[in-house]
Design a protein around this motif. Structure first.
Motif, PDB file in Angstrom:
ATOM      1  N   ALA A 137      -2.463  14.735  -0.360  1.00 26.04           N
ATOM      2  CA  ALA A 137      -1.511  14.535  -1.352  1.00 26.04           C
ATOM      3  C   ALA A 137      -1.732  12.954  -1.301  1.00 26.04           C
ATOM      4  CB  ALA A 137      -0.099  14.538  -0.954  1.00 26.04           C
ATOM      5  N   LEU A 138      -2.140  12.350   0.019  1.00 20.35           N
ATOM      6  CA  LEU A 138      -2.249  10.705  -0.042  1.00 20.35           C
ATOM      7  C   LEU A 138      -3.595  10.474  -0.943  1.00 20.35           C
ATOM      8  CD1 LEU A 138      -1.051   9.828   3.560  1.00 20.35           C
ATOM      9  CD2 LEU A 138      -0.190   9.124   1.312  1.00 20.35           C
ATOM     10  N   ALA A 139      -4.585  11.200  -0.626  1.00 21.52           N
ATOM     11  CA  ALA A 139      -5.922  10.878  -1.287  1.00 21.52           C
ATOM     12  C   ALA A 139      -5.507  10.965  -2.948  1.00 21.52           C
ATOM     13  CB  ALA A 139      -6.863  12.155  -0.963  1.00 21.52           C
ATOM     14  N   GLU A 140      -4.838  11.959  -3.285  1.00 20.72           N
ATOM     15  CA  GLU A 140      -4.707  11.945  -4.861  1.00 20.72           C
ATOM     16  C   GLU A 140      -3.868  10.782  -5.241  1.00 20.72           C
ATOM     17  OE1 GLU A 140      -4.829  13.295  -8.498  1.00 20.72           O
ATOM     18  OE2 GLU A 140      -5.875  14.210  -6.834  1.00 20.72           O
ATOM     19  N   MET A 141      -3.009  10.329  -4.328  1.00 23.35           N
ATOM     20  CA  MET A 141      -2.154   9.299  -4.824  1.00 23.35           C
ATOM     21  C   MET A 141      -2.930   7.938  -4.655  1.00 23.35           C
ATOM     22  SD  MET A 141       1.142   9.894  -2.586  1.00 23.35           S
ATOM     23  CE  MET A 141       2.366  11.595  -2.782  1.00 23.35           C
ATOM     24  N   LEU A 142      -3.877   7.873  -3.962  1.00 26.19           N
ATOM     25  CA  LEU A 142      -4.770   6.533  -3.764  1.00 26.19           C
ATOM     26  C   LEU A 142      -6.087   6.601  -4.463  1.00 26.19           C
ATOM     27  CD1 LEU A 142      -3.932   6.020   0.068  1.00 26.19           C
ATOM     28  CD2 LEU A 142      -3.098   4.699  -1.761  1.00 26.19           C
ATOM     29  N   ARG A 143      -6.067   7.179  -5.644  1.00 32.42           N
ATOM     30  CA  ARG A 143      -7.342   7.178  -6.385  1.00 32.42           C
ATOM     31  C   ARG A 143      -7.806   5.720  -6.602  1.00 32.42           C
ATOM     32  NH1 ARG A 143      -9.621  11.587  -8.295  1.00 32.42           N
ATOM     33  NH2 ARG A 143      -8.481  13.644  -7.690  1.00 32.42           N
ATOM     34  N   ASP A 144      -7.049   4.769  -6.830  1.00 32.93           N
ATOM     35  CA  ASP A 144      -7.250   3.184  -7.055  1.00 32.93           C
ATOM     36  C   ASP A 144      -7.890   2.704  -5.679  1.00 32.93           C
ATOM     37  OD1 ASP A 144      -6.994   3.703  -9.644  1.00 32.93           O
ATOM     38  OD2 ASP A 144      -4.945   2.936  -9.554  1.00 32.93           O
ATOM     39  N   GLU A 145      -7.651   3.293  -4.386  1.00 32.10           N
ATOM     40  CA  GLU A 145      -8.131   2.644  -3.273  1.00 32.10           C
ATOM     41  C   GLU A 145      -9.114   3.469  -2.684  1.00 32.10           C
ATOM     42  OE1 GLU A 145      -6.645   0.075  -1.486  1.00 32.10           O
ATOM     43  OE2 GLU A 145      -5.153  -0.389  -2.663  1.00 32.10           O
ATOM     44  N   PRO A 146     -10.255   3.564  -3.104  1.00 34.50           N
ATOM     45  CA  PRO A 146     -11.642   4.459  -2.853  1.00 34.50           C
ATOM     46  C   PRO A 146     -11.692   4.680  -1.556  1.00 34.50           C
ATOM     47  CG  PRO A 146     -12.258   2.600  -4.012  1.00 34.50           C
ATOM     48  CD  PRO A 146     -10.764   2.669  -4.029  1.00 34.50           C
ATOM     49  N   ASP A 147     -11.686   3.445  -0.410  1.00 27.44           N
ATOM     50  CA  ASP A 147     -11.901   3.583   0.874  1.00 27.44           C
ATOM     51  C   ASP A 147     -11.104   4.326   1.611  1.00 27.44           C
ATOM     52  OD1 ASP A 147     -14.184   2.338   0.129  1.00 27.44           O
ATOM     53  OD2 ASP A 147     -13.164   0.104   0.601  1.00 27.44           O
ATOM     54  N   ARG A 148      -9.656   3.983   1.234  1.00 25.28           N
ATOM     55  CA  ARG A 148      -8.473   4.800   1.911  1.00 25.28           C
ATOM     56  C   ARG A 148      -8.389   6.206   1.404  1.00 25.28           C
ATOM     57  NH1 ARG A 148      -6.120  -0.436   1.245  1.00 25.28           N
ATOM     58  NH2 ARG A 148      -5.157  -1.137   3.128  1.00 25.28           N
ATOM     59  N   ARG A 149      -8.953   6.389   0.286  1.00 26.83           N
ATOM     60  CA  ARG A 149      -8.902   7.591  -0.214  1.00 26.83           C
ATOM     61  C   ARG A 149      -9.918   8.597   0.318  1.00 26.83           C
ATOM     62  NH1 ARG A 149     -11.669  10.679  -4.358  1.00 26.83           N
ATOM     63  NH2 ARG A 149     -10.309  12.367  -5.113  1.00 26.83           N
ATOM     64  N   ILE A 170       0.802  -1.217   0.160  1.00 30.08           N
ATOM     65  CA  ILE A 170      -0.226  -0.142  -0.115  1.00 30.08           C
ATOM     66  C   ILE A 170       0.787   1.035  -0.026  1.00 30.08           C
ATOM     67  CG2 ILE A 170      -1.763   1.031   1.174  1.00 30.08           C
ATOM     68  CD1 ILE A 170      -2.560  -1.492  -0.104  1.00 30.08           C
ATOM     69  N   ALA A 171       1.883   1.351   0.788  1.00 27.16           N
ATOM     70  CA  ALA A 171       2.844   2.337   0.822  1.00 27.16           C
ATOM     71  C   ALA A 171       3.497   2.740  -0.523  1.00 27.16           C
ATOM     72  CB  ALA A 171       3.976   2.105   1.860  1.00 27.16           C
ATOM     73  N   VAL A 172       3.743   1.820  -1.347  1.00 23.88           N
ATOM     74  CA  VAL A 172       4.536   1.931  -2.511  1.00 23.88           C
ATOM     75  C   VAL A 172       3.384   2.507  -3.466  1.00 23.88           C
ATOM     76  CG1 VAL A 172       5.433   0.652  -4.484  1.00 23.88           C
ATOM     77  CG2 VAL A 172       6.219   0.301  -2.380  1.00 23.88           C
ATOM     78  N   SER A 173       1.984   2.014  -3.422  1.00 23.20           N
ATOM     79  CA  SER A 173       1.107   2.404  -4.420  1.00 23.20           C
ATOM     80  C   SER A 173       0.658   3.800  -3.997  1.00 23.20           C
ATOM     81  CB  SER A 173      -0.142   1.287  -4.109  1.00 23.20           C
ATOM     82  OG  SER A 173      -0.701   1.420  -3.023  1.00 23.20           O
ATOM     83  N   ALA A 174       0.819   3.961  -2.734  1.00 24.16           N
ATOM     84  CA  ALA A 174       0.487   5.460  -2.370  1.00 24.16           C
ATOM     85  C   ALA A 174       1.626   6.546  -2.576  1.00 24.16           C
ATOM     86  CB  ALA A 174       0.378   5.520  -0.836  1.00 24.16           C
ATOM     87  N   GLY A 175       2.816   5.847  -3.680  1.00 23.40           N
ATOM     88  CA  GLY A 175       3.510   6.886  -3.831  1.00 23.40           C
ATOM     89  C   GLY A 175       4.783   7.267  -2.910  1.00 23.40           C
ATOM     90  N   LEU A 176       4.871   6.729  -1.830  1.00 17.69           N
ATOM     91  CA  LEU A 176       5.978   7.009  -0.908  1.00 17.69           C
ATOM     92  C   LEU A 176       7.286   6.387  -1.600  1.00 17.69           C
ATOM     93  CD1 LEU A 176       3.563   7.284   0.997  1.00 17.69           C
ATOM     94  CD2 LEU A 176       5.147   6.545   2.955  1.00 17.69           C
ATOM     95  N   PRO A 177       8.202   7.343  -1.188  1.00 17.94           N
ATOM     96  CA  PRO A 177       9.804   6.659  -1.728  1.00 17.94           C
ATOM     97  C   PRO A 177      10.059   4.985  -1.281  1.00 17.94           C
ATOM     98  CG  PRO A 177       9.796   8.762  -0.784  1.00 17.94           C
ATOM     99  CD  PRO A 177       8.633   8.480  -0.386  1.00 17.94           C
TER     100      PRO A 177
END
Length: 929
Positions: free
Chosen positions: A355-367, A299-306
């Motif tokens: 920023a995380l909401a933008e990164m997690l568009r494919d994870e609607p619940d987390r977003r 999840i962290a990687v999919s959220a765009g974290l380094p």
């Protein structure tokens, strides 16, 4: 598996090297090692302690021990933000074994995939089937190597995962699976509290604390050491971090000042101080990680974290804030995460969540949750996103997650009416968690936001629905009746719903004054054709012997009206059972279950009627299956009263089958869970079960003592419905222990009270009791009357008991030839049911009557345990081990083990022989009408 870092305070250095020493925890570590080495009797162990006491460090060492021994380790770590996402912990736990999930049987695979959000859209998974799927998966993994399941920071695991995992935890006996759980001391962990052994981590003693400081690279001395020992209070993490701070400052002045701050506040300040020297790029990624707070690296990687190898993490690692292990970056401790997050400004936190909401568009619940976290004020769009999240959670059976999302959506809703509506919906979802305090909190919040009569009525109904299932009968009844009275004019439908709930409470409590209150409220409610079914329910539940004949006449039409509504069919079945129309009740239950796979989210009011009806009808396997489901669901939801109700039925079946010790244990467990003055129904059922267990052992004085408690000192029934079926058994025990005169008075008082409203079944039981208690010359007409009505064949065990009583009376009157027919019938019924003590008694009587009673093959079943008998009967019907496991909530391995141990006792060597062995006895019992 990924390395977890949670609570590492007791480790000497920053890395969880399994070769490192753990100070002051030798006994605890040895206990964990015994568990993972499979030399412990407990397949589940919970490690509890405050933050920083070393739970994660100990679990880490246990993991290394298990892996060194060849075990497969599956892990999940709780986090605050993940706790609002249904089945997130289960998803984390099972992510490494996708092939094993795919290999599950179809129904189990579909239920599990739907729960994990990977299946096709359905009305929702069967939550019990989800539990069976996880149990089957773990058991299957155990075919190749031992399995260790580690749940760390379990207080933050989402409720849906906890329910599934607690279901599994209670069924691990005999499996090559060990479950270790790390959780904060004092935190409630649904499903685990009462049934799991606990290992508590307290503070280190002074010697251990001193030793831990001595082992640090720069061991503090003098006044600095004294202050560290004083402020740490024996907490290992505090000792390490305060020592590190003092070493860095090289002075005691660097320590937090003594004072009222909590230890966690001291530690957070230490960690927050380390942020000051970090580069801006590092501070930014730390805040993103803290805001996300997911232990799942994917999840962290999919959220765009380094990624872990990125240079941005190095300064944070050098400052002791994070740990990099493989692909993972984790905070060293939850307090670090908290320090990072709260040290940031509100604007910075909002920016991180956006920023995380933008990164997690494919994870609607987390977003949706990140958008909500970024909202400083009410926001209709964020509220709507969370409402959609709640809908998805509900479809997957994540009721707690749905309620949390709806509660937060209500906080963000700009309009008060929308907020109130969302809170009522949140209460409706929270009902299925069994958390009555939460439901009442949500209902109170809704009431504070609206004057809308419909919403307020709905809120009251939601709170009442769950309150009915708790043990607070007196308080709950008063509240339901008061609310129903207030709604009688403005919202009569809701008022009637509340009266229906009050009637259930009246049944559970057995309090007679409640019947009068129900009648008063019912008279105030307008009569409408659409309400006829619910009014009949109220009358049947609160007083089934008041105009019983009219109530019975209403049942066929109610059953016809309910044909397409399984839940209404179940209600018809319950009413039929209360009216002693057991055959009609069983037909209704069978039809309802054919049309409706029970979701298992919450036991319905009077759900125990299903098990009682199957028990009375002679379908004992199905009675125990119904009990197993209710107990599993009730325990997961923390509904002790539902568990107690089911346990008493199960205890009764076990007693009839001859497992007296297990029956006593179940009945006594039920009595512990309730107040006998608040729950007279459960009290009476438990005493009846204990009486049956004593009869099974031939302890008639004990049996009489138990059954005598089913009636008051002056002989009145303790419960208006549950006491009467004990009359015949009370009489049988009384005759054998010299209490005939007292029993006669009780039986005749009950016969007079029932008068013309007694059902054919109760008339037969009273006739049997009179036959047992009569002078020998006068007994026969009573026994004949008890057997006269052909409808009594629908209660086979009770009929067989009467046949045996008649046969014994006939033989003692030297009418041996006449005794043989009822003896033969009774023995055949007892054999078919698997009623071992009564089989032995009937065989002894048969031999005395000159009958050839050479052991028939089905009698060998009497040598099996009740659970083995259940498994044998299902296997004889052609069910596979997996199918049997699904029905009985066991793993295929456990089913296989029981079959392996049963075959030699039955004198067979193959499964194919089962059907021929017991056809005509056990199979007939499973399908008889």
């Amino acid at each position: 598996m990924d390395e977890h870092t949670g609570d590492r305070g007791a480790v000497m250095g920053p890395e969880p090297d399994p070769g490192e020493l753990i100070v002051g925890r030798d006994a605890e570590l040895a206990r964990l090692f015994r568990a993972v080495d499979s030399v412990s009797a407990d397949p589940v162990l919970m490690l509890v302690g405050d933050m920083g006491t070393g739970k994660s460090a100990l679990l880490e060492h246990a993991v290394h021990r298990a892996e060194a021994g060849g075990a497969r380790v599956l892990r999940a770590e709780g986090s605050e933000s993940e706790s609002s996402l249904a089945f997130s912990a289960l998803h984390q736990l099972l992510r490494p074994v996708p092939a094993e999930v795919d290999a599950l049987p179809g129904r189990q695979r579909a239920a599990l995939q739907e729960a994990l959000g990977e299946g096709a859209a359905t009305p929702g998974p069967d939550l019990m089937l989800v539990g069976i799927a996880v149990l089957s998966l773990l058991s299957g993994l155990g075919d190749h190597h031992p399995v260790l399941v580690v749940l760390d920071d379990a207080q933050w695991l989402d409720r849906a995962s906890l329910d599934a995992l607690s279901f599994v935890a209670r069924r691990l006996e005999g499996e090559p699976v060990t479950m270790l759980i790390g959780a904060r001391g004092g935190d409630h962990l649904p499903g685990f509290d009462r049934h799991v052994p606990m290992l508590t981590l307290g503070s280190l003693d002074k010697a251990a604390a001193d030793h831990l400081l001595d082992l640090q690279p720069k061991s503090p001395t003098g006044h600095t050491r004294s202050r560290i020992l004083d402020q740490a209070g024996g907490n290992p993490l505090a000792l390490l971090e305060l020592a590190s701070t003092a070493s860095a400052q090289d002075t005691a002045a660097g320590l937090p000042s003594a004072g009222p701050l909590r230890l966690t506040d001291h530690l957070e300040r230490i960690f927050a101080a380390r942020l000051n020297s970090l580069p801006a790029s590092t501070t930014r990624v730390l805040l993103l990680l803290a805001a996300m707070d997911s232990p799942d690296s994917a999840i962290a990687v999919s959220a765009g974290l380094p990624r872990a190898e990125d240079a941005a993490w190095l300064p944070a690692e050098q400052a002791g804030l994070v740990r990099r292990t493989g692909r993972d970056v984790r905070f060293r401790h939850p307090l670090v995460r908290s320090a990072v997050y709260h040290a940031a400004s509100l604007a910075a936190r909002r920016e991180a969540h956006l920023a995380l909401a933008e990164m997690l568009r494919d994870e609607p619940d987390r977003r949706a949750w990140h958008l909500a976290a970024a909202c400083p004020h009410p926001d209709a769009a964020a509220s709507a996103e969370l409402e959609r999240t709640a809908g998805r959670a509900r479809r997957r059976g994540g009721h707690a997650a749905a309620a949390q999302a709806l509660q937060r959506a209500a906080e963000l809703a700009p309009q008060r009416e929308d907020s109130a509506r969302l809170l009522v919906e949140a209460a409706a979802a929270a009902v299925f968690t069994g958390d009555i305090a939460w439901v009442e909190e949500l209902v109170a919040a809704a009431r504070a936001r609206t004057d809308d009569a419909t919403l307020l009525a709905s809120a009251a109904v939601q709170a009442g629905r769950l309150a009915v299932l708790t043990v607070r009968h007196t308080v709950v009844f008063s509240r339901l009746a008061d609310d129903a009275e207030q709604l009688a004019v403005s919202q009569p439908a809701a008022g009637l719903d509340l009266v229906a709930g009050a009637a259930v409470v009246r049944f559970y409590s057995g309090e007679d004054t409640q019947r009068h209150r129900i009648q008063d409220v019912l008279r105030r409610l307008p009569e409408k054709a659409s309400h006829a079914g619910l009014r009949t329910w109220v009358r049947a539940v609160s007083d089934p012997f008041d105009d019983r004949a009219q109530l019975i006449r209403l049942l066929p039409q109610l059953a016809t009206d309910a044909e397409a509504r399984p839940e209404r069919l179940t209600a018809v079945g319950i009413m039929a059972w209360l009216l002693d129309e057991t055959p009609q009740a069983v037909r209704a239950f069978d039809e309802a279950f054919d049309r409706w796979e029970l979701q298992g989210a919450l036991p319905e009011g009077l759900g125990g009627a299903v098990a009682w009806a199957y028990l009375e009808r002679g379908r004992w396997d199905q009675a125990r299956e119904a009990c197993a489901r209710t107990i599993a669901v009730g325990r997961a939801a923390g509904l002790d009263h539902a568990v107690a109700c089911a346990a008493t039925v199960d205890a009764t079946v076990l007693a009839f089958q001859g497992d007296a010790s297990s029956a006593r244990a179940r009945a006594e467990d039920a009595l512990v869970l309730i107040d006998p003055l608040e729950s007279r129904s459960v009290f009476v059922y438990a005493r009846r079960a204990l009486g049956a267990a004593a009869v099974a052992e031939g302890a008639y004085e004990t049996a009489y003592g138990e059954l005598r408690m089913v009636f008051t000192v002056d002989g009145a029934p303790v419960h208006y419905h549950a006491s009467y079926p004990a009359l015949a058994d009370l009489a049988a025990a009384a005759v054998r222990c010299g209490r005939r005169e007292e029993a006669v008075a009780i039986v005749e008082r009950s016969a007079s009270a029932l008068a013309d409203n007694a059902s054919p079944r109760l008339r037969a039981l009273i006739s049997r009791a009179r036959g047992l208690l009569a002078d020998p010359d006068d007994a026969e007409p009573h026994f004949r009357a008890a057997l006269a009505d052909p409808v009594l064949e629908y209660w086979p065990f009770e009929r067989a008991q009467t046949l045996l009583d008649l046969a014994e009376w006939l033989r003692r009157r030297r009418r041996i030839a006449e005794a043989r027919a009822p003896l033969t019938q009774a023995l055949e019924i007892f054999r078919r049911l698997g009623a071992r003590p009564w089989i032995e008694r009937a065989r002894a009587e048969s031999r005395a009557a000159g009958l050839d009673v050479t052991d028939a093959a089905p009698d060998a079943l009497a040598e099996l345990s009740p659970q083995q008998q259940q498994i044998i009967r299902l296997a004889a019907r052609g069910l596979t081990n997996r199918e049997i496991g699904e029905k009985l909530f066991l793993s295929p391995r456990t089913v296989s083990s029981h079959l392996y141990r049963s075959f030699p006792k039955l004198g067979i060597t193959a499964r194919s022989q089962l059907r021929d062995l017991i056809e005509g006895a056990l199979v007939t019992a499973g399908h008889q009408e």
